[in-house]
Design a protein around this motif. Structure first.
Motif, PDB file in Angstrom:
ATOM      1  N   TYR A   7       0.835  -1.202   0.000  1.00 26.93           N
ATOM      2  CA  TYR A   7       0.000   0.000   0.000  1.00 26.93           C
ATOM      3  C   TYR A   7       0.867   1.247   0.000  1.00 26.93           C
ATOM      4  O   TYR A   7       0.628   2.193  -0.741  1.00 26.93           O
ATOM      5  N   SER A   8       1.909   1.235   0.792  1.00 26.93           N
ATOM      6  CA  SER A   8       2.800   2.378   0.871  1.00 26.93           C
ATOM      7  C   SER A   8       3.467   2.650  -0.469  1.00 26.93           C
ATOM      8  O   SER A   8       3.561   3.794  -0.902  1.00 26.93           O
ATOM      9  N   LEU A   9       3.917   1.606  -1.135  1.00 25.14           N
ATOM     10  CA  LEU A   9       4.547   1.784  -2.433  1.00 25.14           C
ATOM     11  C   LEU A   9       3.555   2.317  -3.455  1.00 25.14           C
ATOM     12  O   LEU A   9       3.863   3.229  -4.229  1.00 25.14           O
ATOM     13  N   ARG A  10       2.348   1.770  -3.467  1.00 25.28           N
ATOM     14  CA  ARG A  10       1.329   2.247  -4.407  1.00 25.28           C
ATOM     15  C   ARG A  10       1.007   3.722  -4.136  1.00 25.28           C
ATOM     16  O   ARG A  10       0.784   4.495  -5.076  1.00 25.28           O
ATOM     17  N   ASP A  11       0.987   4.093  -2.883  1.00 27.97           N
ATOM     18  CA  ASP A  11       0.757   5.486  -2.524  1.00 27.97           C
ATOM     19  C   ASP A  11       1.868   6.380  -3.078  1.00 27.97           C
ATOM     20  O   ASP A  11       1.614   7.469  -3.600  1.00 27.97           O
ATOM     21  N   GLU A  12       3.095   5.911  -2.983  1.00 34.65           N
ATOM     22  CA  GLU A  12       4.227   6.660  -3.515  1.00 34.65           C
ATOM     23  C   GLU A  12       4.132   6.806  -5.032  1.00 34.65           C
ATOM     24  O   GLU A  12       4.442   7.865  -5.584  1.00 34.65           O
ATOM     25  N   ILE A  13       3.749   5.730  -5.697  1.00 34.77           N
ATOM     26  CA  ILE A  13       3.631   5.767  -7.156  1.00 34.77           C
ATOM     27  C   ILE A  13       2.569   6.791  -7.569  1.00 34.77           C
ATOM     28  O   ILE A  13       2.779   7.590  -8.490  1.00 34.77           O
ATOM     29  N   LYS A  14       1.440   6.773  -6.879  1.00 36.14           N
ATOM     30  CA  LYS A  14       0.370   7.717  -7.188  1.00 36.14           C
ATOM     31  C   LYS A  14       0.837   9.160  -6.986  1.00 36.14           C
ATOM     32  O   LYS A  14       0.595  10.037  -7.819  1.00 36.14           O
ATOM     33  N   ALA A  15       1.533   9.410  -5.886  1.00 35.37           N
ATOM     34  CA  ALA A  15       2.017  10.762  -5.602  1.00 35.37           C
ATOM     35  C   ALA A  15       3.055  11.198  -6.636  1.00 35.37           C
ATOM     36  O   ALA A  15       3.076  12.369  -7.062  1.00 35.37           O
ATOM     37  N   TYR A  16       3.901  10.254  -7.041  1.00 41.42           N
ATOM     38  CA  TYR A  16       4.928  10.572  -8.037  1.00 41.42           C
ATOM     39  C   TYR A  16       4.295  11.033  -9.347  1.00 41.42           C
ATOM     40  O   TYR A  16       4.665  12.071  -9.899  1.00 41.42           O
ATOM     41  N   TRP A  17       3.317  10.270  -9.866  1.00 36.89           N
ATOM     42  CA  TRP A  17       2.700  10.634 -11.136  1.00 36.89           C
ATOM     43  C   TRP A  17       1.851  11.892 -11.001  1.00 36.89           C
ATOM     44  O   TRP A  17       1.723  12.666 -11.967  1.00 36.89           O
ATOM     45  N   SER A  18       1.290  12.139  -9.838  1.00 36.73           N
ATOM     46  CA  SER A  18       0.549  13.382  -9.622  1.00 36.73           C
ATOM     47  C   SER A  18       1.481  14.578  -9.755  1.00 36.73           C
ATOM     48  O   SER A  18       1.138  15.599 -10.368  1.00 36.73           O
ATOM     49  N   GLU A  19       2.694  14.436  -9.205  1.00 34.55           N
ATOM     50  CA  GLU A  19       3.654  15.533  -9.286  1.00 34.55           C
ATOM     51  C   GLU A  19       4.230  15.670 -10.690  1.00 34.55           C
ATOM     52  O   GLU A  19       4.540  16.780 -11.137  1.00 34.55           O
ATOM     53  N   ARG A  20       4.379  14.547 -11.387  1.00 32.08           N
ATOM     54  CA  ARG A  20       4.917  14.595 -12.747  1.00 32.08           C
ATOM     55  C   ARG A  20       3.957  15.239 -13.744  1.00 32.08           C
ATOM     56  O   ARG A  20       4.365  15.664 -14.832  1.00 32.08           O
ATOM     57  N   ALA A  21       2.683  15.332 -13.404  1.00 34.40           N
ATOM     58  CA  ALA A  21       1.667  15.785 -14.359  1.00 34.40           C
ATOM     59  C   ALA A  21       1.988  17.151 -14.948  1.00 34.40           C
ATOM     60  O   ALA A  21       1.761  17.398 -16.136  1.00 34.40           O
ATOM     61  N   ALA A  22       2.528  18.049 -14.134  1.00 35.48           N
ATOM     62  CA  ALA A  22       2.748  19.428 -14.576  1.00 35.48           C
ATOM     63  C   ALA A  22       3.681  19.519 -15.772  1.00 35.48           C
ATOM     64  O   ALA A  22       3.539  20.414 -16.619  1.00 35.48           O
ATOM     65  N   ARG A 186      14.321  14.335 -18.581  1.00 31.09           N
ATOM     66  CA  ARG A 186      14.064  12.979 -18.121  1.00 31.09           C
ATOM     67  C   ARG A 186      12.906  12.964 -17.133  1.00 31.09           C
ATOM     68  O   ARG A 186      11.763  13.011 -17.520  1.00 31.09           O
ATOM     69  N   HIS A 187      13.194  12.943 -15.853  1.00 31.30           N
ATOM     70  CA  HIS A 187      12.132  12.738 -14.871  1.00 31.30           C
ATOM     71  C   HIS A 187      11.900  13.955 -13.985  1.00 31.30           C
ATOM     72  O   HIS A 187      11.453  13.821 -12.857  1.00 31.30           O
ATOM     73  N   GLY A 188      12.213  15.134 -14.481  1.00 30.49           N
ATOM     74  CA  GLY A 188      11.971  16.321 -13.694  1.00 30.49           C
ATOM     75  C   GLY A 188      13.149  16.639 -12.794  1.00 30.49           C
ATOM     76  O   GLY A 188      14.265  16.151 -12.978  1.00 30.49           O
ATOM     77  N   PRO A 189      12.942  17.500 -11.788  1.00 31.45           N
ATOM     78  CA  PRO A 189      14.015  17.906 -10.874  1.00 31.45           C
ATOM     79  C   PRO A 189      14.642  16.706 -10.186  1.00 31.45           C
ATOM     80  O   PRO A 189      14.085  15.603 -10.156  1.00 31.45           O
ATOM     81  N   GLY A 190      15.813  16.933  -9.565  1.00 35.94           N
ATOM     82  CA  GLY A 190      16.560  15.857  -8.944  1.00 35.94           C
ATOM     83  C   GLY A 190      15.767  15.021  -7.974  1.00 35.94           C
ATOM     84  O   GLY A 190      15.905  13.795  -7.937  1.00 35.94           O
ATOM     85  N   ALA A 191      14.913  15.653  -7.171  1.00 38.06           N
ATOM     86  CA  ALA A 191      14.128  14.903  -6.184  1.00 38.06           C
ATOM     87  C   ALA A 191      13.198  13.914  -6.870  1.00 38.06           C
ATOM     88  O   ALA A 191      13.041  12.771  -6.417  1.00 38.06           O
ATOM     89  N   LEU A 192      12.597  14.321  -7.978  1.00 39.58           N
ATOM     90  CA  LEU A 192      11.704  13.417  -8.704  1.00 39.58           C
ATOM     91  C   LEU A 192      12.490  12.285  -9.364  1.00 39.58           C
ATOM     92  O   LEU A 192      12.013  11.151  -9.426  1.00 39.58           O
ATOM     93  N   ALA A 193      13.660  12.599  -9.856  1.00 41.02           N
ATOM     94  CA  ALA A 193      14.488  11.557 -10.462  1.00 41.02           C
ATOM     95  C   ALA A 193      14.856  10.507  -9.421  1.00 41.02           C
ATOM     96  O   ALA A 193      14.847   9.305  -9.702  1.00 41.02           O
ATOM     97  N   GLU A 194      15.171  10.944  -8.212  1.00 42.26           N
ATOM     98  CA  GLU A 194      15.508  10.006  -7.148  1.00 42.26           C
ATOM     99  C   GLU A 194      14.280   9.182  -6.748  1.00 42.26           C
ATOM    100  O   GLU A 194      14.388   7.973  -6.488  1.00 42.26           O
ATOM    101  N   THR A 195      13.112   9.821  -6.706  1.00 38.86           N
ATOM    102  CA  THR A 195      11.880   9.094  -6.403  1.00 38.86           C
ATOM    103  C   THR A 195      11.620   8.029  -7.458  1.00 38.86           C
ATOM    104  O   THR A 195      11.236   6.896  -7.139  1.00 38.86           O
TER     105      THR A 195
END
Length: 265
Positions: A7-22, A186-195
């Motif tokens: 559940y925690s991982l799925r939550d992280e995945i959802k948050a990641y793609w929400s942030e990537r949307a912009a 690639r995957h946005g700012p450094g924090a997003l790339a690490e995520t």
């Protein structure tokens, strides 16, 4: 304990793609930047699915609706599902701009809540590598499809580059350090790339979503007439116009594929 972890991982995945949307549509390989690339994608869908003729298509993890629009273009009646509301906001705006009647639903591609035997076609692009439980997801997709319905998965192994791809990647990195090659988005700012790296290390296909592994799980879910198509050259050729030379070559050498599968009639 595993359920909590999943559940925690799925939550992280959802948050990641929400942030990537912009910035999702700014990256080549996500959005389509030429009519040539659009035609190449349409040719791939026509090859595996035929013309829509009003058939019901479910585009899972639709994001900003790039694939949804391709399906709509060739005559499918499309519903896009995504669990990131920021992605759906952009998808709805895009459909309004193009004056397309595509329905968008907030939902989970692994647990869709869609009715049994309700879709003629199910598609997804770059979803499978993110799945926490692909066996359960494939069974879910099999349930939703009508008898004789078809699934089309477009994905790849983004973990294990081949020797040529590794060489090109090293040359690209060197060229960027020397100022000779412009860095690709690639995957946005450094924090997003690490995520992104963290998520990739913990999903089911953390060792890479190889086509043969996906095929095995599709067979176990009950799919038949499974075909793997590695011929994505026309798409890669058009995408290279928006990548650096080395990045375009690297992308073309990756293990990317389209897999079609049928629910037995």
């Amino acid at each position: 304990m595993n359920l909590v972890s999943n559940y925690s991982l799925r939550d992280e995945i959802k948050a990641y793609w929400s942030e990537r949307a912009a910035t999702f549509d700014e990256q080549p390989g996500h959005e389509i930047f030429s009519e040539g690339e659009r035609a190449a994608w349409q040719a791939l869908f026509l090859k595996h699915l035929g013309r829509g003729d009003g058939r019901a298509a479910l585009d899972l993890a639709c994001g900003t609706a790039v694939i949804s629009h391709l399906l709509d273009d060739i005559g499918f009646r499309v519903t896009g599902i995504d669990w990131a509301e920021p992605m759906l906001e952009r998808a709805r705006k895009k459909a309004a701009t193009r004056k397309r009647k595509i329905e968008f639903v907030l939902g989970d591609a692994e647990v869709t809540m869609e009715p049994d035997n309700s879709a003629d076609v199910i598609t997804n692009r770059h979803l499978v590598w993110t799945l926490v439980n692909p066996a359960a997801a494939f069974s879910e997709w099999h349930r939703i499809l009508k008898p004789g319905g078809k699934l089309l998965v477009i994905d790849g192994d983004f973990v294990n580059p081949g020797p040529l791809s590794r060489l090109i990647s090293r040359l690209s990195a060197l060229g960027q350090r020397l100022g000779l090659v412009k860095a690709d988005k690639r995957h946005g700012p450094g924090a997003l790339a690490e995520t992104h790296r963290s998520i990739l290390s913990r999903v089911y296909f953390s060792d890479g979503a190889r086509a043969d592994q996906v095929v095995r799980l599709l067979e176990e879910a009950g799919f038949t007439d499974i075909r793997v198509d590695y011929d994505l050259k026309a798409i890669h050729r058009e995408q290279r116009r928006n990548f650096s030379l080395l990045k375009g070559l690297e992308r073309a050498t990756q293990h990317r594929y389209a897999i079609s599968a049928v629910k037995k009639a």
